[in-house]
Design a protein around this motif. Structure first.
Motif, PDB file in Angstrom:
ATOM      1  N   PHE A 392       0.817  -1.198   0.000  1.00 48.82           N
ATOM      2  CA  PHE A 392       0.000   0.000   0.000  1.00 48.82           C
ATOM      3  C   PHE A 392       0.865   1.268   0.000  1.00 48.82           C
ATOM      4  O   PHE A 392       2.049   1.237   0.334  1.00 48.82           O
ATOM      5  N   ILE A 393       0.219   2.358  -0.346  1.00 46.51           N
ATOM      6  CA  ILE A 393       0.873   3.658  -0.330  1.00 46.51           C
ATOM      7  C   ILE A 393      -0.161   4.705   0.047  1.00 46.51           C
ATOM      8  O   ILE A 393      -1.329   4.614  -0.360  1.00 46.51           O
ATOM      9  N   SER A 394       0.239   5.683   0.866  1.00 52.66           N
ATOM     10  CA  SER A 394      -0.699   6.718   1.263  1.00 52.66           C
ATOM     11  C   SER A 394       0.054   7.958   1.728  1.00 52.66           C
ATOM     12  O   SER A 394       1.290   7.966   1.790  1.00 52.66           O
ATOM     13  N   ALA A 395      -0.716   8.994   2.031  1.00 52.43           N
ATOM     14  CA  ALA A 395      -0.155  10.260   2.506  1.00 52.43           C
ATOM     15  C   ALA A 395      -1.258  11.049   3.174  1.00 52.43           C
ATOM     16  O   ALA A 395      -2.452  10.829   2.924  1.00 52.43           O
ATOM     17  N   ASP A 396      -0.867  11.971   4.023  1.00 52.76           N
ATOM     18  CA  ASP A 396      -1.804  12.945   4.580  1.00 52.76           C
ATOM     19  C   ASP A 396      -1.704  14.212   3.744  1.00 52.76           C
ATOM     20  O   ASP A 396      -0.616  14.775   3.592  1.00 52.76           O
ATOM     21  N   LEU A 397      -2.818  14.642   3.194  1.00 48.76           N
ATOM     22  CA  LEU A 397      -2.813  15.865   2.403  1.00 48.76           C
ATOM     23  C   LEU A 397      -2.795  17.088   3.317  1.00 48.76           C
ATOM     24  O   LEU A 397      -3.219  17.028   4.473  1.00 48.76           O
ATOM     25  N   ALA A 398      -2.303  18.192   2.778  1.00 50.25           N
ATOM     26  CA  ALA A 398      -2.339  19.446   3.520  1.00 50.25           C
ATOM     27  C   ALA A 398      -3.790  19.812   3.776  1.00 50.25           C
ATOM     28  O   ALA A 398      -4.585  19.976   2.845  1.00 50.25           O
ATOM     29  N   SER A 399      -4.165  19.907   5.052  1.00 51.61           N
ATOM     30  CA  SER A 399      -5.565  20.130   5.403  1.00 51.61           C
ATOM     31  C   SER A 399      -5.919  21.593   5.273  1.00 51.61           C
ATOM     32  O   SER A 399      -5.297  22.453   5.912  1.00 51.61           O
ATOM     33  N   PRO A 400      -6.915  21.936   4.457  1.00 52.70           N
ATOM     34  CA  PRO A 400      -7.274  23.343   4.286  1.00 52.70           C
ATOM     35  C   PRO A 400      -7.983  23.887   5.520  1.00 52.70           C
ATOM     36  O   PRO A 400      -8.786  23.199   6.152  1.00 52.70           O
ATOM     37  N   ALA A 401      -7.662  25.113   5.863  1.00 51.65           N
ATOM     38  CA  ALA A 401      -8.279  25.760   7.019  1.00 51.65           C
ATOM     39  C   ALA A 401      -9.489  26.576   6.577  1.00 51.65           C
ATOM     40  O   ALA A 401      -9.552  27.073   5.447  1.00 51.65           O
ATOM     41  N   THR A 402     -10.457  26.698   7.462  1.00 51.71           N
ATOM     42  CA  THR A 402     -11.619  27.538   7.172  1.00 51.71           C
ATOM     43  C   THR A 402     -11.164  28.984   7.064  1.00 51.71           C
ATOM     44  O   THR A 402     -10.485  29.492   7.969  1.00 51.71           O
ATOM     45  N   PRO A 403     -11.490  29.677   5.982  1.00 51.83           N
ATOM     46  CA  PRO A 403     -10.977  31.038   5.773  1.00 51.83           C
ATOM     47  C   PRO A 403     -11.640  32.055   6.699  1.00 51.83           C
ATOM     48  O   PRO A 403     -12.779  31.842   7.146  1.00 51.83           O
ATOM     49  N   PRO A 404     -10.952  33.138   6.999  1.00 51.25           N
ATOM     50  CA  PRO A 404     -11.570  34.211   7.780  1.00 51.25           C
ATOM     51  C   PRO A 404     -12.827  34.733   7.074  1.00 51.25           C
ATOM     52  O   PRO A 404     -12.862  34.832   5.851  1.00 51.25           O
ATOM     53  N   GLY A 405     -13.836  35.028   7.833  1.00 51.83           N
ATOM     54  CA  GLY A 405     -15.050  35.569   7.250  1.00 51.83           C
ATOM     55  C   GLY A 405     -15.956  34.551   6.601  1.00 51.83           C
ATOM     56  O   GLY A 405     -16.917  34.922   5.903  1.00 51.83           O
ATOM     57  N   TRP A 406     -15.691  33.252   6.836  1.00 51.73           N
ATOM     58  CA  TRP A 406     -16.498  32.202   6.203  1.00 51.73           C
ATOM     59  C   TRP A 406     -17.984  32.363   6.518  1.00 51.73           C
ATOM     60  O   TRP A 406     -18.839  32.221   5.642  1.00 51.73           O
ATOM     61  N   ASP A 407     -18.307  32.662   7.774  1.00 48.66           N
ATOM     62  CA  ASP A 407     -19.711  32.744   8.176  1.00 48.66           C
ATOM     63  C   ASP A 407     -20.462  33.849   7.452  1.00 48.66           C
ATOM     64  O   ASP A 407     -21.693  33.771   7.301  1.00 48.66           O
ATOM     65  N   SER A 408     -19.750  34.879   7.018  1.00 49.66           N
ATOM     66  CA  SER A 408     -20.416  35.999   6.344  1.00 49.66           C
ATOM     67  C   SER A 408     -20.382  35.873   4.822  1.00 49.66           C
ATOM     68  O   SER A 408     -20.934  36.720   4.118  1.00 49.66           O
ATOM     69  N   MET A 409     -19.751  34.820   4.306  1.00 50.29           N
ATOM     70  CA  MET A 409     -19.682  34.634   2.846  1.00 50.29           C
ATOM     71  C   MET A 409     -21.040  34.222   2.291  1.00 50.29           C
ATOM     72  O   MET A 409     -21.783  33.472   2.938  1.00 50.29           O
ATOM     73  N   ASN A 410     -21.351  34.685   1.086  1.00 51.73           N
ATOM     74  CA  ASN A 410     -22.555  34.214   0.412  1.00 51.73           C
ATOM     75  C   ASN A 410     -22.264  32.885  -0.298  1.00 51.73           C
ATOM     76  O   ASN A 410     -21.122  32.412  -0.303  1.00 51.73           O
ATOM     77  N   THR A 411     -23.291  32.326  -0.917  1.00 54.65           N
ATOM     78  CA  THR A 411     -23.133  31.001  -1.526  1.00 54.65           C
ATOM     79  C   THR A 411     -22.056  30.993  -2.597  1.00 54.65           C
ATOM     80  O   THR A 411     -21.204  30.081  -2.636  1.00 54.65           O
ATOM     81  N   ASP A 412     -22.048  31.972  -3.493  1.00 55.63           N
ATOM     82  CA  ASP A 412     -21.058  32.002  -4.574  1.00 55.63           C
ATOM     83  C   ASP A 412     -19.642  32.097  -4.031  1.00 55.63           C
ATOM     84  O   ASP A 412     -18.720  31.452  -4.549  1.00 55.63           O
ATOM     85  N   GLN A 413     -19.447  32.899  -3.005  1.00 52.92           N
ATOM     86  CA  GLN A 413     -18.107  33.044  -2.417  1.00 52.92           C
ATOM     87  C   GLN A 413     -17.658  31.730  -1.772  1.00 52.92           C
ATOM     88  O   GLN A 413     -16.496  31.338  -1.893  1.00 52.92           O
ATOM     89  N   ARG A 414     -18.575  31.051  -1.140  1.00 52.65           N
ATOM     90  CA  ARG A 414     -18.228  29.769  -0.520  1.00 52.65           C
ATOM     91  C   ARG A 414     -17.891  28.725  -1.588  1.00 52.65           C
ATOM     92  O   ARG A 414     -16.953  27.940  -1.423  1.00 52.65           O
ATOM     93  N   ILE A 415     -18.664  28.713  -2.658  1.00 49.16           N
ATOM     94  CA  ILE A 415     -18.390  27.756  -3.737  1.00 49.16           C
ATOM     95  C   ILE A 415     -17.023  28.036  -4.346  1.00 49.16           C
ATOM     96  O   ILE A 415     -16.251  27.096  -4.630  1.00 49.16           O
ATOM     97  N   ASP A 416     -16.686  29.296  -4.545  1.00 48.70           N
ATOM     98  CA  ASP A 416     -15.366  29.648  -5.090  1.00 48.70           C
ATOM     99  C   ASP A 416     -14.257  29.139  -4.181  1.00 48.70           C
ATOM    100  O   ASP A 416     -13.235  28.613  -4.660  1.00 48.70           O
ATOM    101  N   PHE A 417     -14.438  29.292  -2.863  1.00 52.59           N
ATOM    102  CA  PHE A 417     -13.405  28.805  -1.948  1.00 52.59           C
ATOM    103  C   PHE A 417     -13.335  27.283  -1.995  1.00 52.59           C
ATOM    104  O   PHE A 417     -12.233  26.709  -1.936  1.00 52.59           O
TER     105      PHE A 417
END
Length: 613
Positions: A392-417
């Protein structure tokens, strides 16, 4: 009655839906190679030819048979049978077929007058074995499996599984039905649905209370006492509702006036009564009158006839009067009798603080292969030890962090992220897949993090409308991003096959099984061995640019090391002997994301194909 949160009619219970077509346009999908049965003694019962199941699928789409009527046949179960974990020996002659169904057989299996029944043909035999494995694991003994064709009947009989033949003597299958896949909306799909109604009619006619369920469910708790505690209901059904209508900690039924989504007939409990029989008879008559009518649509329509004025049961306010106000109906709690979304994506049982009874693999995008993978990801698929053997072969990917201002983003902005985040993750995943090909290893998929849910229609705030409890981000089920059934299908057409295991593979492996491990660290400089590390694991430093031939030669000393971990994936740039075949494969296995309003969806293929550029 419905609301904006009701499941669109395009929902496909057995196949993967696309975004067009009448009711549910389902693509014709190839299948993942069949897996061995969960019962470790029964490997000989499964097809030896990996193509057998795929050929059956293609035949199912190419030459559908005209519908014919069929009935459950009857006889008695033999008095002695081996348990599911017992290997057959020469002193135990193989049983050619399971018995036919009789009232005596059914009553001998029932407990507290309740019996749990599923049914399937040979194409879904691995799901049957998984269903039985978990039924028995949780001490549920009052079950029966209906065998729709002689082939699965022989497998079940030889394994000692409590089963009955639905086909007649001298025939290979239920009249008019094939032994392949049931493509949503096709003749065989509709005919298979009629068998469900006939089973309901037969078992309630025996005077039994019946839990009838699809074979792509997994039981994790005995529901018998739960059903017995709701004596007011004639019929209980699961639901496609995506949020709970009851308070956290409440184990009762959903509030019927608030649960507007379709009743999902993949899980149905019938308490025998004259009112119940009348509903089942009407359901059967409606389906017999229209060969193309979806059984679930017909059931929902019948139950809601005479729904107004709304009437609650005097002794249980969550049980309501349906079917011209002659049948008392309840909606099973969507956290405890979970769908593929409330369980795999929302973990709604944790939010509601209840223990699930069952998981139904709806709301997924990968056909049967996607269902298997999801169940494996959550430890609900039983595999033999051989599944955990290999290199077998595997790896841990770099885990993306929730961006600042996520809660105030609209749907399009969230989809872009979400797109940006997934592009970074797929860039590293591509390199891991390429290394798996270069070193001829099985890739253990890393966890992918989704900031947006996937759906067949526009999302709201990156959630499916109505799925209020979905926490963002979440660990993606693989079929949200890749198509599991495209990992290894037809190498001539689609390039280098990829062997894979789910992200929870190491959590699922038998405790007694240990792997010799090494870590490959890609970075600046040449080949070198790092002498010591906190994990006490051999580490080898490698240059970031490699070719398949040179890399194999460099790592020859580790050719028998079972597990290789990769570090520095973001820096890796490699080349394969058959680079074109790899590119064809990753482009083929990429999934799609949907939907962003009028913009529709997009494919993940460019993120995988262009990640190395």
């Amino acid at each position: 009655m419905s609301s904006s949160h009701a499941l669109p009619r395009m929902m496909c219970p057995l196949e993967t839906p696309t975004n067009g077509g009448e009711r549910c346009a389902c693509r014709r999908l190839p299948r993942l190679r069949p897996v061995p049965p969960p019962g470790l003694s029964f490997s000989s019962l499964y097809p030896k030819d990996d193509t057998e199941r795929g050929e059956a699928d293609r035949a199912a789409a190419a030459s559908p048979s005209p519908p014919k009527s069929s009935r459950v046949s009857v006889a008695r179960w033999p008095s002695a049978r081996p348990s599911i974990g017992t290997a057959l020996t020469p002193s135990q002659p193989a049983v050619a077929s399971p018995p036919k169904l009789t009232e005596g057989l059914a009553r001998s299996i029932a407990r507290d007058n309740i019996i749990i029944v599923t049914w399937a043909n040979d194409h879904f035999s691995d799901f049957v074995f998984n269903w039985v494995h978990h039924i028995q694991k949780h001490g549920i003994a009052n079950y029966l499996v209906g065998a729709m064709d002689r082939k699965i009947g022989a497998r079940l009989a030889q394994a000692g599984i409590q089963a009955f033949a639905m086909y007649e003597e001298g025939t290979g299958a239920v009249a008019g039905l094939h032994t392949g896949a049931f493509v949503w909306g096709g003749r065989h799909f509709h005919m298979m649905g009629r068998e469900k109604v006939r089973l309901a009619k037969t078992f309630t006619g025996f005077g039994l209370d019946l839990m009838l369920c699809d074979v792509d469910v997994v039981w994790v708790k005995d529901p018998t006492k739960y059903f017995a505690a709701i004596p007011q209901a004639d019929v209980l059904t699961s639901s496609d509702e995506l949020h709970s209508t009851i308070p956290a900690g409440d184990t009762g039924l959903e509030e019927p006036e608030a649960a507007h989504a379709a009743m999902n007939i993949g899980l149905m409990f019938f308490r025998h009564s004259e009112h119940t029989k009348a509903l089942v008879d009407a359901w059967n008559a409606r389906l017999e009158a229209d060969a193309k009518l979806w059984d679930q649509e017909a059931f929902n329509s019948l139950v809601r006839e005479g729904f107004v004025p709304f009437k609650r049961h005097p002794d249980n306010s969550r049980v309501f009067a349906g079917f011209r106000q002659t049948v008392w109906v309840g909606i099973l709690p969507v956290a405890a009798f979970a769908s593929g979304h409330t369980f795999f994506v929302q973990d709604l049982h944790k939010v509601q603080r209840v223990d699930p009874f069952v998981v139904h693999t709806t709301f997924q995008y990968g056909g049967p292969a996607g269902k298997r993978t999801r169940l494996r990801e959550r430890g609900l698929w039983a595999d033999p030890p051989g599944y955990f053997q290999g290199r077998f072969i595997s790896a841990d990917l770099a885990s993306p962090a929730t961006p600042p201002g996520w809660d105030s983003m609209n749907t399009d902005q969230r989809i872009d992220f979400h797109k940006q985040s997934m592009a970074r993750q797929l860039k590293e995943l591509r390199e891991l897949l390429q290394l798996a090909v270069a070193l001829d290893r099985i890739v253990v998929m890393p966890r992918l993090i989704c900031f947006c849910d996937r759906y067949w229609a526009p999302v709201e705030g990156c959630r499916i409308p109505g799925a209020f409890a979905t926490a963002l981000p979440f660990t993606c089920p693989l079929d949200h991003i890749l198509e599991p059934f495209h990992m290894d299908d037809d190498p001539l057409l689609f390039g280098t096959p990829l062997r894979f295991r789910e992200y929870s593979f190491l959590e699922r492996k038998p405790p007694s099984m240990a792997y010799q491990e090494a870590t490959l660290v890609f970075g600046d400089g040449g080949l070198a061995q790092i002498p010591s590390n906190p994990e006490n694991r051999t580490k080898v430093k490698l240059p970031t640019n490699y070719s398949e031939r040179i890399l194999r030669r460099q790592l020859e000393p580790f050719s028998k090391t079972e597990f290789l971990w990769i570090e520095g994936l973001s820096k890796v740039r490699g080349s394969l002997v058959n680079q074109d075949g790899f590119e064809k494969r990753v482009g083929h296995l990429a999934g799609i994301w949907c939907c962003q309003g009028k913009k529709g969806g997009y494919s993940y293929a460019p993120m995988l194909l262009h990640a190395a550029k």
